[in-house]
Design a protein around this motif. Structure first.
Motif, PDB file in Angstrom:
ATOM      1  N   ILE A   8       0.866  -1.183   0.000  1.00  0.00           N
ATOM      2  CA  ILE A   8       0.000   0.000   0.000  1.00  0.00           C
ATOM      3  C   ILE A   8       0.904   1.234   0.000  1.00  0.00           C
ATOM      4  CG2 ILE A   8      -1.826   1.266   1.192  1.00  0.00           C
ATOM      5  CD1 ILE A   8      -2.748  -1.322   2.446  1.00  0.00           C
ATOM      6  N   PRO A   9       1.016   1.907  -1.141  1.00  0.00           N
ATOM      7  CA  PRO A   9       1.851   3.106  -1.161  1.00  0.00           C
ATOM      8  C   PRO A   9       1.082   4.275  -0.546  1.00  0.00           C
ATOM      9  CG  PRO A   9       1.305   2.327  -3.404  1.00  0.00           C
ATOM     10  CD  PRO A   9       0.420   1.606  -2.444  1.00  0.00           C
ATOM     11  N   ALA A  10       1.563   4.742   0.613  1.00  0.00           N
ATOM     12  CA  ALA A  10       0.828   5.784   1.340  1.00  0.00           C
ATOM     13  C   ALA A  10       1.762   6.934   1.714  1.00  0.00           C
ATOM     14  CB  ALA A  10       0.176   5.180   2.589  1.00  0.00           C
ATOM     15  N   ALA A  11       2.678   7.268   0.802  1.00  0.00           N
ATOM     16  CA  ALA A  11       3.623   8.348   1.121  1.00  0.00           C
ATOM     17  C   ALA A  11       3.284   9.641   0.384  1.00  0.00           C
ATOM     18  CB  ALA A  11       5.050   7.901   0.795  1.00  0.00           C
ATOM     19  N   GLY A  12       2.112   9.662  -0.287  1.00  0.00           N
ATOM     20  CA  GLY A  12       1.711  10.865  -1.032  1.00  0.00           C
ATOM     21  C   GLY A  12       1.589  12.073  -0.103  1.00  0.00           C
ATOM     22  N   LEU A  13       1.778  13.248  -0.644  1.00  0.00           N
ATOM     23  CA  LEU A  13       1.818  14.447   0.198  1.00  0.00           C
ATOM     24  C   LEU A  13       0.438  14.931   0.638  1.00  0.00           C
ATOM     25  CD1 LEU A  13       4.608  16.434  -1.687  1.00  0.00           C
ATOM     26  CD2 LEU A  13       4.830  15.000   0.350  1.00  0.00           C
ATOM     27  N   GLY A  14      -0.584  14.604  -0.111  1.00  0.00           N
ATOM     28  CA  GLY A  14      -1.930  15.014   0.278  1.00  0.00           C
ATOM     29  C   GLY A  14      -2.178  16.505   0.139  1.00  0.00           C
ATOM     30  N   THR A  15      -1.512  17.149  -0.828  1.00  0.00           N
ATOM     31  CA  THR A  15      -1.637  18.612  -0.960  1.00  0.00           C
ATOM     32  C   THR A  15      -3.068  19.044  -1.282  1.00  0.00           C
ATOM     33  OG1 THR A  15      -0.822  18.345  -3.199  1.00  0.00           O
ATOM     34  CG2 THR A  15       0.755  19.158  -1.594  1.00  0.00           C
ATOM     35  N   ARG A  16      -3.837  18.161  -1.920  1.00  0.00           N
ATOM     36  CA  ARG A  16      -5.206  18.559  -2.259  1.00  0.00           C
ATOM     37  C   ARG A  16      -6.103  18.681  -1.022  1.00  0.00           C
ATOM     38  NH1 ARG A  16      -6.825  14.735  -7.203  1.00  0.00           N
ATOM     39  NH2 ARG A  16      -5.385  13.342  -6.143  1.00  0.00           N
ATOM     40  N   PHE A  17      -5.613  18.168   0.102  1.00  0.00           N
ATOM     41  CA  PHE A  17      -6.411  18.245   1.331  1.00  0.00           C
ATOM     42  C   PHE A  17      -5.892  19.268   2.332  1.00  0.00           C
ATOM     43  CE2 PHE A  17      -8.251  14.093   0.205  1.00  0.00           C
ATOM     44  CZ  PHE A  17      -9.565  14.353   0.532  1.00  0.00           C
ATOM     45  N   LEU A  18      -4.907  20.061   1.922  1.00  0.00           N
ATOM     46  CA  LEU A  18      -4.415  21.074   2.862  1.00  0.00           C
ATOM     47  C   LEU A  18      -5.520  22.093   3.141  1.00  0.00           C
ATOM     48  CD1 LEU A  18      -0.790  21.581   1.505  1.00  0.00           C
ATOM     49  CD2 LEU A  18      -1.435  20.795   3.803  1.00  0.00           C
ATOM     50  N   PRO A  19      -5.663  22.643   4.333  1.00  0.00           N
ATOM     51  CA  PRO A  19      -4.799  22.441   5.490  1.00  0.00           C
ATOM     52  C   PRO A  19      -5.091  21.192   6.322  1.00  0.00           C
ATOM     53  CG  PRO A  19      -6.460  24.070   6.009  1.00  0.00           C
ATOM     54  CD  PRO A  19      -6.672  23.692   4.565  1.00  0.00           C
ATOM     55  N   ALA A  20      -6.132  20.398   5.964  1.00  0.00           N
ATOM     56  CA  ALA A  20      -6.451  19.234   6.805  1.00  0.00           C
ATOM     57  C   ALA A  20      -5.252  18.302   6.960  1.00  0.00           C
ATOM     58  CB  ALA A  20      -7.633  18.462   6.205  1.00  0.00           C
ATOM     59  N   THR A  21      -4.421  18.210   5.915  1.00  0.00           N
ATOM     60  CA  THR A  21      -3.315  17.247   5.942  1.00  0.00           C
ATOM     61  C   THR A  21      -1.981  17.867   6.362  1.00  0.00           C
ATOM     62  OG1 THR A  21      -3.189  17.625   3.572  1.00  0.00           O
ATOM     63  CG2 THR A  21      -4.291  15.619   4.289  1.00  0.00           C
ATOM     64  N   ALA A  23      -0.943  18.285   9.394  1.00  0.00           N
ATOM     65  CA  ALA A  23      -0.394  17.449  10.464  1.00  0.00           C
ATOM     66  C   ALA A  23      -0.977  16.036  10.476  1.00  0.00           C
ATOM     67  CB  ALA A  23      -0.651  18.116  11.810  1.00  0.00           C
ATOM     68  N   VAL A  24      -1.940  15.763   9.590  1.00  0.00           N
ATOM     69  CA  VAL A  24      -2.619  14.460   9.605  1.00  0.00           C
ATOM     70  C   VAL A  24      -2.412  13.774   8.254  1.00  0.00           C
ATOM     71  CG1 VAL A  24      -4.901  13.348   9.730  1.00  0.00           C
ATOM     72  CG2 VAL A  24      -4.389  15.295  11.205  1.00  0.00           C
ATOM     73  N   ALA A  25      -2.067  12.494   8.262  1.00  0.00           N
ATOM     74  CA  ALA A  25      -1.915  11.746   7.006  1.00  0.00           C
ATOM     75  C   ALA A  25      -3.261  11.688   6.294  1.00  0.00           C
ATOM     76  CB  ALA A  25      -1.437  10.330   7.307  1.00  0.00           C
ATOM     77  N   LYS A  26      -3.265  11.901   4.968  1.00  0.00           N
ATOM     78  CA  LYS A  26      -4.564  11.916   4.267  1.00  0.00           C
ATOM     79  C   LYS A  26      -5.259  10.557   4.362  1.00  0.00           C
ATOM     80  CE  LYS A  26      -3.139  10.852  -0.392  1.00  0.00           C
ATOM     81  NZ  LYS A  26      -3.114  11.006  -1.774  1.00  0.00           N
ATOM     82  N   ALA A  36      -9.749   6.184   6.093  1.00  0.00           N
ATOM     83  CA  ALA A  36      -9.852   5.635   4.736  1.00  0.00           C
ATOM     84  C   ALA A  36      -8.990   4.390   4.558  1.00  0.00           C
ATOM     85  CB  ALA A  36      -9.464   6.717   3.727  1.00  0.00           C
ATOM     86  N   ILE A  37      -7.784   4.383   5.124  1.00  0.00           N
ATOM     87  CA  ILE A  37      -6.872   3.253   4.878  1.00  0.00           C
ATOM     88  C   ILE A  37      -7.400   1.951   5.486  1.00  0.00           C
ATOM     89  CG2 ILE A  37      -5.365   3.640   6.890  1.00  0.00           C
ATOM     90  CD1 ILE A  37      -3.038   2.926   4.772  1.00  0.00           C
ATOM     91  N   GLN A  38      -8.244   2.051   6.506  1.00  0.00           N
ATOM     92  CA  GLN A  38      -8.778   0.812   7.083  1.00  0.00           C
ATOM     93  C   GLN A  38      -9.692   0.076   6.096  1.00  0.00           C
ATOM     94  OE1 GLN A  38     -10.061   0.987  11.203  1.00  0.00           O
ATOM     95  NE2 GLN A  38     -11.250  -0.894  10.975  1.00  0.00           N
ATOM     96  N   TYR A  39     -10.424   0.837   5.272  1.00  0.00           N
ATOM     97  CA  TYR A  39     -11.265   0.201   4.244  1.00  0.00           C
ATOM     98  C   TYR A  39     -10.388  -0.580   3.267  1.00  0.00           C
ATOM     99  CZ  TYR A  39     -15.187   3.066   5.814  1.00  0.00           C
ATOM    100  OH  TYR A  39     -16.188   3.635   6.563  1.00  0.00           O
ATOM    101  N   THR A 256     -11.059   9.034  -3.272  1.00  0.00           N
ATOM    102  CA  THR A 256     -11.047   9.827  -2.036  1.00  0.00           C
ATOM    103  C   THR A 256      -9.816  10.736  -1.949  1.00  0.00           C
ATOM    104  OG1 THR A 256      -9.891   8.127  -0.770  1.00  0.00           O
ATOM    105  CG2 THR A 256     -12.286   7.997  -0.810  1.00  0.00           C
ATOM    106  N   GLY A 257      -9.147  10.937  -3.070  1.00  0.00           N
ATOM    107  CA  GLY A 257      -7.930  11.755  -3.086  1.00  0.00           C
ATOM    108  C   GLY A 257      -8.193  13.249  -3.154  1.00  0.00           C
ATOM    109  N   ASN A 258      -9.458  13.653  -3.118  1.00  0.00           N
ATOM    110  CA  ASN A 258      -9.780  15.091  -3.112  1.00  0.00           C
ATOM    111  C   ASN A 258     -11.006  15.291  -2.219  1.00  0.00           C
ATOM    112  OD1 ASN A 258     -12.382  15.253  -4.897  1.00  0.00           O
ATOM    113  ND2 ASN A 258     -10.993  13.842  -5.924  1.00  0.00           N
TER     114      ASN A 258
END
Ligand code: G1P
Length: 296
Positions: A8-21, A23-26, A36-39, A256-258
């Motif tokens: 599971i590649p989960a190192a993306g920056l999550g810029t589309r969710f800033l400012p939510a991301t 301090a929190v992993a998207k 989301a990752i639990q699903y 769910t990437g946006n």
């Protein structure tokens, strides 16, 4: 062919969710009451995966904590008679193995997959992109595993898209249509323009690949535009004579990437939920203005 490992590649920056991301992993953003990752992990476990390699980075340590035991919390919940709340996640923690590999720089999906090489060995394995949540009667990855076993080859998930959206996806070129839902591939292009797209079948984030992908990813370095694309690695495998199939995955895909996609996932999955579904349905039956006014 038995497939028990997944990346599971989960190192993306999550810029589309800033400012939510900030301090929190998207991947930890919630859909109802679960991140989301639990699903994604639940789908993989339901598909027979027992060993996960999660590609992460230093801002994503919450992922490690989520898939680790929390004895104090368990005790507290037990005392309050609420241990059922963590039953699902605790079952995963007890039965699956998690390995974390750091991707120090955002060098692309292909690079992330290469980093997991030592955890895979010479087997076929799954890849689940955590932005894509698939909901259907059969787990998404299980559908691909069945085809990989039937064809003894690599398989990627695809869905039809409107051609003007091709530039958001990897798109396949078809060598041969085998059934209404199965194709043999003779090439792939990452994010083509509409006029360059070789078909209207776009890659959805589920793959079952041969370990030969690692040799192909090695071969196509240096990276194009600073990023190593998984799609280019698969295209290289095909060029080298490896059989790769594309399967039209059955089920609903939520991107769910946006923020809007995550909201749609919350609504779609919420409507199916045994507890929240009926209440949500009622909200939609009211005039929207009443919903916005709040729960009185
Ligand atoms: C990635 C893949 C792309 C695929 C997409 C599916 O792109 O590179 O081939 O179609 O996932 O979600 P990303 O969305 O990470 O830019």
């Amino acid at each position: 062919m038995v497939i028990t490992k997944a990346i599971i590649p989960a190192a993306g920056l999550g810029t589309r969710f800033l400012p939510a991301t900030k301090a929190v992993a998207k991947e930890m953003l919630p859909i109802l009451d679960k991140p989301a990752i639990q699903y994604i992990v639940e789908e993989a476990v339901a598909s027979g995966i027992a060993s996960f390699t999660i590609i992460f980075n230093k801002n994503k340590t919450a992922l490690i904590n989520h898939f680790d035991s929390a004895p104090e919390l368990d005790l507290l919940l037990k005392e309050r008679g609420k241990e059922k709340i963590l039953h699902g996640i605790n079952k995963i923690i007890r039965n699956a193995e998690f390995t974390y590999v750091n991707q120090p720089e955002p060098l692309g999906l292909g690079h992330a997959i290469l980093l997991a090489r030592n955890t895979i060995g010479k087997e076929y394995f799954g890849i689940l992109l955590p932005d894509d949540i698939i909901v259907g009667s059969q787990p998404g990855l299980a559908q691909l595993i069945a085809i990989a076993q039937q064809e003894n080859a690599s398989v990627i998930a695809v869905q039809e898209i409107p051609i003007e959206k091709a530039s958001s996806y990897g798109v396949i070129a078809i060598k041969k249509q085998i059934s209404p839902v199965l194709y043999q591939i003779n090439g792939l292009v990452e994010k083509p323009t509409a006029s360059q797209a070789p078909s209207n079948l776009a890659i959805v984030g589920r793959y079952v690949l041969s370990h030969k992908i690692f040799t192909s990813l090695d071969a196509i370095m240096p990276y194009t535009e600073g990023e190593l694309q998984l799609t280019d690695g698969i295209a290289h495998m095909v060029k080298n004579g490896e059989k790769v199939f594309a399967y039209k995955i059955q089920g609903h895909r939520y991107d769910t990437g946006n923020p809007l996609g995550l909201l749609k996932a919350n609504i779609g999955i919420g409507l199916q939920h045994p507890d929240y579904g009926p209440q949500l349905q009622k909200l939609f039956e009211k005039k929207l203005i009443d919903v916005i006014a709040g729960d009185l």
